[in-house]
Design a protein around this motif. Structure first.
Motif, short mmCIF file in Angstrom:
data_model
loop_
_atom_site.label_atom_id
_atom_site.label_comp_id
_atom_site.label_asym_id
_atom_site.label_seq_id
_atom_site.Cartn_x
_atom_site.Cartn_y
_atom_site.Cartn_z
N SER A 30 59.45 4.76 10.98
CA SER A 30 59.52 4.23 12.34
C SER A 30 60.61 3.16 12.39
O SER A 30 61.10 2.69 11.37
N ALA A 31 60.96 2.77 13.60
CA ALA A 31 62.06 1.81 13.76
C ALA A 31 61.77 0.48 13.06
O ALA A 31 62.67 -0.13 12.48
N ASP A 32 60.51 0.04 13.08
CA ASP A 32 60.20 -1.24 12.43
C ASP A 32 60.15 -1.15 10.91
O ASP A 32 60.37 -2.13 10.21
N LYS A 33 59.89 0.05 10.36
CA LYS A 33 59.84 0.23 8.90
C LYS A 33 61.18 0.70 8.33
O LYS A 33 61.35 0.77 7.11
N GLU A 36 62.98 -1.40 5.52
CA GLU A 36 62.24 -1.40 4.26
C GLU A 36 62.38 -0.06 3.53
O GLU A 36 62.64 -0.02 2.33
#
Length: 103
Positions: A30-33, A36
């Motif tokens: 996802s965009a937030d992960k 990482e």
């Protein structure tokens, strides 16, 4: 002149190989992960490159030729391809299930 040409091909191929890492990260995270996952895949790629870059020469020294190294690396490429396909299928299932829950 031959060295310059070989160096050019090396850098073009390395650039193409490392491009896949960011594409895979974008496809499977996802965009937030994304940052990482991208960092982890880049570390795995670098460790693999450092670990296995000398392996064809070592195998050739041990066996007397490069054919066993080509066979081994062909098997490893096939295993990597199977792993990538499995990861994409699993990622696709997660995306499909999350889209169903949003509707």
């Amino acid at each position: 002149m031959e060295k310059k040409k070989n160096r050019f091909y090396y850098w073009v191929i390395c650039g193409l190989c490392t491009l896949g890492i960011s594409v895979w990260s974008g496809d499977m995270a996802s965009a937030d992960k994304f940052p990482e996952v991208l960092r982890k895949l880049q570390i795995i790629y670098a460790c693999g490159a450092l670990t296995f870059s000398s392996m064809p020469g070592v195998i050739a020294d041990m066996t007397g030729g490069y054919i066993p190294a080509y066979i081994l690396f062909s098997i490893l490429i096939f295993c990597s391809l199977v792993g990538i396909i499995a990861a994409y299928r699993e990622s696709g299932r997660k995306i499909a299930s999350s889209q169903k829950t949003k509707k």
